[in-house]
Write a protein that holds these residues in place. Sequence first.
Motif, mmCIF file in Angstrom:
data_model
loop_
_atom_site.group_PDB
_atom_site.id
_atom_site.type_symbol
_atom_site.label_atom_id
_atom_site.label_comp_id
_atom_site.label_asym_id
_atom_site.label_seq_id
_atom_site.Cartn_x
_atom_site.Cartn_y
_atom_site.Cartn_z
ATOM 1 N N ASP A 116 -19.586 39.678 30.254
ATOM 2 C CA ASP A 116 -20.388 38.523 30.663
ATOM 3 C C ASP A 116 -21.404 38.136 29.588
ATOM 4 O O ASP A 116 -21.591 38.834 28.588
ATOM 5 N N GLY A 117 -22.057 37.001 29.820
ATOM 6 C CA GLY A 117 -22.998 36.481 28.841
ATOM 7 C C GLY A 117 -24.234 37.324 28.665
ATOM 8 O O GLY A 117 -24.815 37.372 27.571
ATOM 9 N N ILE A 118 -24.675 38.000 29.727
ATOM 10 C CA ILE A 118 -25.873 38.845 29.634
ATOM 11 C C ILE A 118 -25.640 39.997 28.668
ATOM 12 O O ILE A 118 -26.426 40.232 27.748
ATOM 13 N N THR A 119 -24.550 40.718 28.872
ATOM 14 C CA THR A 119 -24.217 41.849 27.993
ATOM 15 C C THR A 119 -23.984 41.370 26.568
ATOM 16 O O THR A 119 -24.467 41.984 25.607
ATOM 17 N N ALA A 120 -23.258 40.269 26.437
ATOM 18 C CA ALA A 120 -22.955 39.735 25.104
ATOM 19 C C ALA A 120 -24.229 39.319 24.371
ATOM 20 O O ALA A 120 -24.385 39.583 23.177
ATOM 21 N N ALA B 233 -25.523 40.963 20.941
ATOM 22 C CA ALA B 233 -25.618 40.060 19.796
ATOM 23 C C ALA B 233 -27.026 40.054 19.215
ATOM 24 O O ALA B 233 -27.214 40.102 17.993
ATOM 25 N N MET B 234 -28.049 40.028 20.099
ATOM 26 C CA MET B 234 -29.430 39.985 19.631
ATOM 27 C C MET B 234 -29.862 41.311 19.014
ATOM 28 O O MET B 234 -30.710 41.340 18.123
ATOM 29 N N ASP C 88 -32.344 37.274 14.875
ATOM 30 C CA ASP C 88 -32.753 35.890 14.654
ATOM 31 C C ASP C 88 -31.772 34.886 15.237
ATOM 32 O O ASP C 88 -31.969 33.669 15.088
ATOM 33 N N LEU C 89 -30.723 35.365 15.873
ATOM 34 C CA LEU C 89 -29.711 34.474 16.443
ATOM 35 C C LEU C 89 -30.324 33.611 17.536
ATOM 36 O O LEU C 89 -31.083 34.087 18.371
ATOM 37 N N LYS C 90 -29.983 32.326 17.531
ATOM 38 C CA LYS C 90 -30.501 31.379 18.530
ATOM 39 C C LYS C 90 -29.421 31.105 19.572
ATOM 40 O O LYS C 90 -28.366 30.575 19.245
ATOM 41 N N ILE C 91 -29.712 31.480 20.814
ATOM 42 C CA ILE C 91 -28.750 31.330 21.908
ATOM 43 C C ILE C 91 -29.323 30.440 23.002
ATOM 44 O O ILE C 91 -30.457 30.618 23.435
ATOM 45 N N ILE C 92 -28.513 29.476 23.447
ATOM 46 C CA ILE C 92 -28.837 28.665 24.614
ATOM 47 C C ILE C 92 -27.844 29.026 25.709
ATOM 48 O O ILE C 92 -26.635 29.003 25.497
ATOM 49 N N THR C 93 -28.349 29.376 26.875
ATOM 50 C CA THR C 93 -27.502 29.750 28.003
ATOM 51 C C THR C 93 -26.985 28.514 28.723
ATOM 52 O O THR C 93 -27.739 27.580 29.000
ATOM 53 N N LEU C 94 -25.695 28.522 29.012
ATOM 54 C CA LEU C 94 -25.079 27.482 29.833
ATOM 55 C C LEU C 94 -25.019 28.011 31.260
ATOM 56 O O LEU C 94 -24.387 29.027 31.524
ATOM 57 N N SER C 95 -25.681 27.329 32.178
ATOM 58 C CA SER C 95 -25.867 27.867 33.517
ATOM 59 C C SER C 95 -25.342 26.917 34.587
ATOM 60 O O SER C 95 -25.186 25.715 34.371
ATOM 61 N N MET C 96 -25.078 27.491 35.753
ATOM 62 C CA MET C 96 -24.706 26.713 36.930
ATOM 63 C C MET C 96 -25.717 26.996 38.040
ATOM 64 O O MET C 96 -26.432 27.992 37.992
ATOM 65 N N GLY D 298 -33.198 37.765 25.057
ATOM 66 C CA GLY D 298 -33.695 37.043 23.887
ATOM 67 C C GLY D 298 -33.185 35.631 23.726
ATOM 68 O O GLY D 298 -33.364 35.032 22.663
ATOM 69 N N VAL D 299 -32.550 35.065 24.770
ATOM 70 C CA VAL D 299 -32.057 33.693 24.632
ATOM 71 C C VAL D 299 -33.228 32.729 24.503
ATOM 72 O O VAL D 299 -34.326 32.994 24.973
#
Length: 216
Positions: A65-69, A73-74, A79-87, A101-102
């Motif tokens: 899932d996105g949380i673990t990933a 990744a962080m 310094d990675l910039k992540i934007i979460t796509l949410s529902m 760290g998103v």
Amino acid sequence: MIDPSYKIVLVDDHTLFRNGLRILLNTINTYQVTGEAANGQEFLELLDQIMPDIVLLDIDMPVMDGITAAKRAMEKYPDLKIITLSMYGEEDYYYKMVDAGVKGFLLKNSDMNEVKSAIETVLAGGNYFSSELLQTLVNSLRSSSRNREPQYGLSEREIEILILICQGLSNQEIADQLYISKRTVDKHRANILEKSECKNTAQLVMYAIKNQLVEI
């Protein structure tokens, strides 16, 4: 000014959604989608080959899932910039994503103007929260925290500054509005981070909402 060479990676398990978002993003000449992944594991493997300037990352995916990933990744690329796509209905995950760290949150039904605004804000070093998503979160938190006295331990001045931070003002803008020096604001901000045990602006926003210090 946004650098036209900024690279974007899309991570979502729905192929049609990725295809549509890629097509729309690639029509904007300042962005280029250079990689895609259908789950968190593919995303982490892709990072070793392509280092994007920004990542649009889904939360609920198979395999990983996105949380673990996001966490993994962080840890490897701080310094990675992540934007979460949410529902809607995924509010329980927001704190975990902030902790990972998103830098931003977007609802999947956002229009392209908001997607572009979020990307530009995060690329410029800021944090972005969809206003519609924040309102949903605020309503959820109000319901769950009713009849509970908030515990935050901040001074009146620190609360005042925290509210202005949540409104998106920079330290200099806060200083100008309160007629104090930027250095004083810097010191208050450091104290707020320490007292709230937050690491960044995104966590401060969540902290302020959770403790009912801001009205969105």
